[in-house]
Design a protein around this motif. Structure first.
Motif, PDB file in Angstrom:
ATOM      1  N   ASP A 248       0.824  -1.200   0.000  1.00  0.00           N
ATOM      2  CA  ASP A 248       0.000   0.000   0.000  1.00  0.00           C
ATOM      3  C   ASP A 248       0.863   1.257   0.000  1.00  0.00           C
ATOM      4  OD1 ASP A 248      -2.755   1.315   0.558  1.00  0.00           O
ATOM      5  OD2 ASP A 248      -1.490   2.120   2.158  1.00  0.00           O
ATOM      6  N   THR A 249       1.960   1.212   0.740  1.00  0.00           N
ATOM      7  CA  THR A 249       2.877   2.354   0.801  1.00  0.00           C
ATOM      8  C   THR A 249       3.465   2.661  -0.567  1.00  0.00           C
ATOM      9  OG1 THR A 249       3.449   1.856   3.112  1.00  0.00           O
ATOM     10  CG2 THR A 249       5.007   3.217   1.862  1.00  0.00           C
ATOM     11  N   LEU A 250       3.898   1.622  -1.282  1.00  0.00           N
ATOM     12  CA  LEU A 250       4.523   1.829  -2.593  1.00  0.00           C
ATOM     13  C   LEU A 250       3.514   2.296  -3.636  1.00  0.00           C
ATOM     14  CD1 LEU A 250       6.943  -1.233  -2.689  1.00  0.00           C
ATOM     15  CD2 LEU A 250       7.532   1.161  -2.264  1.00  0.00           C
ATOM     16  N   LEU A 251       2.291   1.788  -3.575  1.00  0.00           N
ATOM     17  CA  LEU A 251       1.263   2.290  -4.481  1.00  0.00           C
ATOM     18  C   LEU A 251       1.042   3.779  -4.240  1.00  0.00           C
ATOM     19  CD1 LEU A 251      -1.354  -0.624  -4.382  1.00  0.00           C
ATOM     20  CD2 LEU A 251       0.034   0.074  -6.353  1.00  0.00           C
ATOM     21  N   ASN A 252       1.089   4.188  -2.980  1.00  0.00           N
ATOM     22  CA  ASN A 252       0.905   5.581  -2.614  1.00  0.00           C
ATOM     23  C   ASN A 252       2.078   6.448  -3.061  1.00  0.00           C
ATOM     24  OD1 ASN A 252       1.199   7.987  -0.650  1.00  0.00           O
ATOM     25  ND2 ASN A 252      -0.872   7.260  -0.169  1.00  0.00           N
ATOM     26  N   LEU A 253       3.301   5.908  -2.919  1.00  0.00           N
ATOM     27  CA  LEU A 253       4.497   6.707  -3.201  1.00  0.00           C
ATOM     28  C   LEU A 253       4.862   6.767  -4.685  1.00  0.00           C
ATOM     29  CD1 LEU A 253       6.893   5.590  -0.290  1.00  0.00           C
ATOM     30  CD2 LEU A 253       5.546   7.708  -0.448  1.00  0.00           C
ATOM     31  N   SER A 254       4.372   5.821  -5.474  1.00  0.00           N
ATOM     32  CA  SER A 254       4.793   5.746  -6.879  1.00  0.00           C
ATOM     33  C   SER A 254       4.542   7.042  -7.629  1.00  0.00           C
ATOM     34  CB  SER A 254       4.063   4.597  -7.586  1.00  0.00           C
ATOM     35  OG  SER A 254       4.474   3.360  -7.089  1.00  0.00           O
ATOM     36  N   GLY A 255       3.405   7.680  -7.340  1.00  0.00           N
ATOM     37  CA  GLY A 255       3.077   8.920  -8.038  1.00  0.00           C
ATOM     38  C   GLY A 255       4.081  10.026  -7.789  1.00  0.00           C
ATOM     39  N   ARG A 256       4.750  10.020  -6.644  1.00  0.00           N
ATOM     40  CA  ARG A 256       5.751  11.054  -6.356  1.00  0.00           C
ATOM     41  C   ARG A 256       6.892  11.015  -7.348  1.00  0.00           C
ATOM     42  NH1 ARG A 256       7.118  11.847   0.040  1.00  0.00           N
ATOM     43  NH2 ARG A 256       5.003  11.722   0.887  1.00  0.00           N
ATOM     44  N   LEU A 257       7.159   9.819  -7.878  1.00  0.00           N
ATOM     45  CA  LEU A 257       8.263   9.663  -8.830  1.00  0.00           C
ATOM     46  C   LEU A 257       7.785   9.724 -10.271  1.00  0.00           C
ATOM     47  CD1 LEU A 257      10.131   6.775  -6.965  1.00  0.00           C
ATOM     48  CD2 LEU A 257      10.781   9.191  -7.044  1.00  0.00           C
ATOM     49  N   GLY A 258       6.503   9.994 -10.466  1.00  0.00           N
ATOM     50  CA  GLY A 258       5.955  10.068 -11.817  1.00  0.00           C
ATOM     51  C   GLY A 258       5.537   8.734 -12.386  1.00  0.00           C
ATOM     52  N   TYR A 259       5.518   7.691 -11.564  1.00  0.00           N
ATOM     53  CA  TYR A 259       5.129   6.372 -12.043  1.00  0.00           C
ATOM     54  C   TYR A 259       3.620   6.214 -11.936  1.00  0.00           C
ATOM     55  CZ  TYR A 259      10.089   5.607 -10.955  1.00  0.00           C
ATOM     56  OH  TYR A 259      11.447   5.718 -10.864  1.00  0.00           O
ATOM     57  N   VAL A 315      13.730   1.767 -11.526  1.00  0.00           N
ATOM     58  CA  VAL A 315      12.466   2.002 -10.821  1.00  0.00           C
ATOM     59  C   VAL A 315      12.502   1.333  -9.451  1.00  0.00           C
ATOM     60  CG1 VAL A 315       9.972   1.590 -10.862  1.00  0.00           C
ATOM     61  CG2 VAL A 315      11.160   2.312 -12.955  1.00  0.00           C
ATOM     62  N   THR A 316      12.968   0.090  -9.416  1.00  0.00           N
ATOM     63  CA  THR A 316      13.097  -0.629  -8.147  1.00  0.00           C
ATOM     64  C   THR A 316      14.017   0.131  -7.198  1.00  0.00           C
ATOM     65  OG1 THR A 316      12.768  -2.751  -9.261  1.00  0.00           O
ATOM     66  CG2 THR A 316      13.813  -2.807  -7.097  1.00  0.00           C
ATOM     67  N   ALA A 317      15.157   0.570  -7.723  1.00  0.00           N
ATOM     68  CA  ALA A 317      16.127   1.290  -6.887  1.00  0.00           C
ATOM     69  C   ALA A 317      15.548   2.595  -6.366  1.00  0.00           C
ATOM     70  CB  ALA A 317      17.405   1.550  -7.689  1.00  0.00           C
ATOM     71  N   ASP A 318      14.823   3.328  -7.227  1.00  0.00           N
ATOM     72  CA  ASP A 318      14.261   4.614  -6.801  1.00  0.00           C
ATOM     73  C   ASP A 318      13.162   4.428  -5.761  1.00  0.00           C
ATOM     74  OD1 ASP A 318      15.998   5.944  -8.435  1.00  0.00           O
ATOM     75  OD2 ASP A 318      14.526   6.403 -10.007  1.00  0.00           O
ATOM     76  N   LEU A 319      12.310   3.415  -5.951  1.00  0.00           N
ATOM     77  CA  LEU A 319      11.254   3.165  -4.976  1.00  0.00           C
ATOM     78  C   LEU A 319      11.838   2.708  -3.641  1.00  0.00           C
ATOM     79  CD1 LEU A 319       8.490   1.471  -7.154  1.00  0.00           C
ATOM     80  CD2 LEU A 319       8.269   3.606  -5.868  1.00  0.00           C
ATOM     81  N   ARG A 320      12.875   1.883  -3.708  1.00  0.00           N
ATOM     82  CA  ARG A 320      13.519   1.438  -2.476  1.00  0.00           C
ATOM     83  C   ARG A 320      14.120   2.617  -1.725  1.00  0.00           C
ATOM     84  NH1 ARG A 320      17.590  -3.418  -3.203  1.00  0.00           N
ATOM     85  NH2 ARG A 320      18.658  -1.879  -4.484  1.00  0.00           N
ATOM     86  N   GLN A 321      14.767   3.525  -2.447  1.00  0.00           N
ATOM     87  CA  GLN A 321      15.376   4.679  -1.794  1.00  0.00           C
ATOM     88  C   GLN A 321      14.327   5.622  -1.234  1.00  0.00           C
ATOM     89  OE1 GLN A 321      18.883   5.233  -1.334  1.00  0.00           O
ATOM     90  NE2 GLN A 321      17.843   6.546   0.155  1.00  0.00           N
ATOM     91  N   LEU A 322      13.242   5.841  -1.986  1.00  0.00           N
ATOM     92  CA  LEU A 322      12.185   6.713  -1.498  1.00  0.00           C
ATOM     93  C   LEU A 322      11.530   6.123  -0.255  1.00  0.00           C
ATOM     94  CD1 LEU A 322      10.381   9.189  -1.697  1.00  0.00           C
ATOM     95  CD2 LEU A 322       8.971   7.957  -3.378  1.00  0.00           C
ATOM     96  N   LEU A 323      11.273   4.813  -0.274  1.00  0.00           N
ATOM     97  CA  LEU A 323      10.688   4.156   0.893  1.00  0.00           C
ATOM     98  C   LEU A 323      11.579   4.347   2.115  1.00  0.00           C
ATOM     99  CD1 LEU A 323       8.570   2.256   2.183  1.00  0.00           C
ATOM    100  CD2 LEU A 323      10.000   0.333   1.425  1.00  0.00           C
ATOM    101  N   THR A 324      12.876   4.137   1.952  1.00  0.00           N
ATOM    102  CA  THR A 324      13.813   4.317   3.059  1.00  0.00           C
ATOM    103  C   THR A 324      13.806   5.756   3.560  1.00  0.00           C
ATOM    104  OG1 THR A 324      15.241   2.543   2.241  1.00  0.00           O
ATOM    105  CG2 THR A 324      16.242   4.136   3.739  1.00  0.00           C
TER     106      THR A 324
END
Length: 351
Positions: A248-259, A315-324
């Motif tokens: 749920d967190t990643l679905l929420n955060l994806s838009g911040r990166l334009g995904y 994309v994986t790397a950016d989402l992992r870094q944003l989550l952290t």
């Protein structure tokens, strides 16, 4: 660093439920064995549910529990499914506050250390009875350990094995709750994955044995496309998948990166074809323990294919870094995602 889940902090929090009194006071005490009768309902009939959430050192030096309310709600949902009296949310939050405050010094002062405090809440039937019915007494236990992450020893993307025979969950079952009985039955398939040279097993649906559902005990994502506007795709919740808080967190955060986040079923043959065509460029798993873990190679029956280059994609790397960064307070998070721990509370504080 000890293996994941093997070196615990000095404290735990407990409470007991009875028919007459409901949930009793929370008690903070030393981490110690729990005495149970050999005829305990939880041992024989599996009336046991649990959660897993993490505490992070924040960039400003404070300590924050990540998405505690979401985990409180999921534990309550799991409890109701197993006919266990849910722990009220205020009591759950008080328990995680107590344990975190008592053990926060076990976290390094550096928010970039990569270490977190993993909290494991457990609810189990404690009745001494072999009657085939819900128990009439229950116990809550909250313990903790410091961890690097579930795949800290795996620097490269995971090779995974799609099980052609075994399934994790069926419609109408308990796949959407954190029920203890969901896990031991997966060990056989996990051993088969290991013998096939893979680190994790991929689960297909129980009806058609066609649709990708989860990866081990984690949710799975597929990345379609590349560049500035890829799609980030995960299977929809339908009663057999665990509603992961990290998902749920990643679905929420994806838009911040334009995904573009999407919930969509993906078949195993579609996964293979779209990887071969270059449409699916990345695949990753996610969960509280695993964070964001890339997948490099897939094996299914007598076929093997790479996902993208076989290495961690952007994309994986950016989402992992944003989550952290969100978990450690380096970037803002939605209101209520970080529960800051109050000053240490005296021992045996009541809820």
């Amino acid at each position: 660093m000890a293996e994941f889940g093997e070196s615990f902090t000095a404290h735990m929090v407990t409470s007991e439920w009875t028919v007459d009194g409901g949930w009793g006071p929370l008690e903070l005490g030393p981490h110690a064995p729990v005495s149970v009768p050999p005829s305990m309902v939880g041992l024989h009939y599996g009336q046991v549910v649990f959660e897993g959430l993490k505490v992070y050192r924040q960039a400003d030096g404070s300590v924050g529990i990540f998405r505690a309310q979401a985990h409180a709600a999921r534990l309550a949902d799991s409890a109701r499914r197993l006919v266990i009296p849910p722990l009220p949310e205020p009591m759950f939050l008080k328990a995680v506050d107590l344990l975190t405050a008592a053990n926060q010094d076990s976290l390094p002062r550096d928010a970039g250390s990569g270490l977190s405090l993993y909290l494991r809440p457990l609810l189990f039937a404690s009745d001494s009875s072999l009657a085939l019915r819900p128990a009439r007494s229950y116990k809550f236990v909250l313990i903790a350990f410091v961890t690097e992450g579930f795949f800290a020893d795996e620097p490269d993307p995971l090779p995974v094995w799609v099980s052609p025979v075994h399934t994790r969950a069926a419609p109408g079952g308990t796949g959407n709750v954190k029920f203890a009985g969901n896990y031991a039955p997966t060990y056989w398939a996990q051993e088969e994955a290991r013998m096939a040279g893979c680190r994790q097993v991929v689960w297909l649906d129980a009806i058609e044995r066609r649709w990708v559902e989860e990866l081990g005990g984690m949710n799975i994502f597929f990345v379609r496309g590349s560049g500035s506007t890829p799609q980030v795709v995960t299977p929809p919740l339908g009663g057999t998948l665990l509603p992961g808080v990290t998902r749920d967190t990643l679905l929420n955060l994806s838009g911040r990166l334009g995904y573009e986040p999407r919930e969509e079923r993906v078949s195993v043959s579609q996964w293979q074809e779209e990887c071969n065509e270059g449409t699916i460029t990345e695949t990753f798993a996610c969960g509280t323990a695993a964070a964001v873990t890339p997948v490099g190679t897939v094996r299914y029956r007598d076929v093997e294919w790479n996902v993208g280059t076989g290495m961690t994609g952007p994309v994986t790397a950016d989402l992992r870094q944003l989550l952290t960064n969100v978990q450690t307070g380096r970037v803002p998070s939605p209101e209520g995602w970080i529960r800051f721990v109050p000053a240490p509370t005296p021992r045996n504080a009541a809820s």
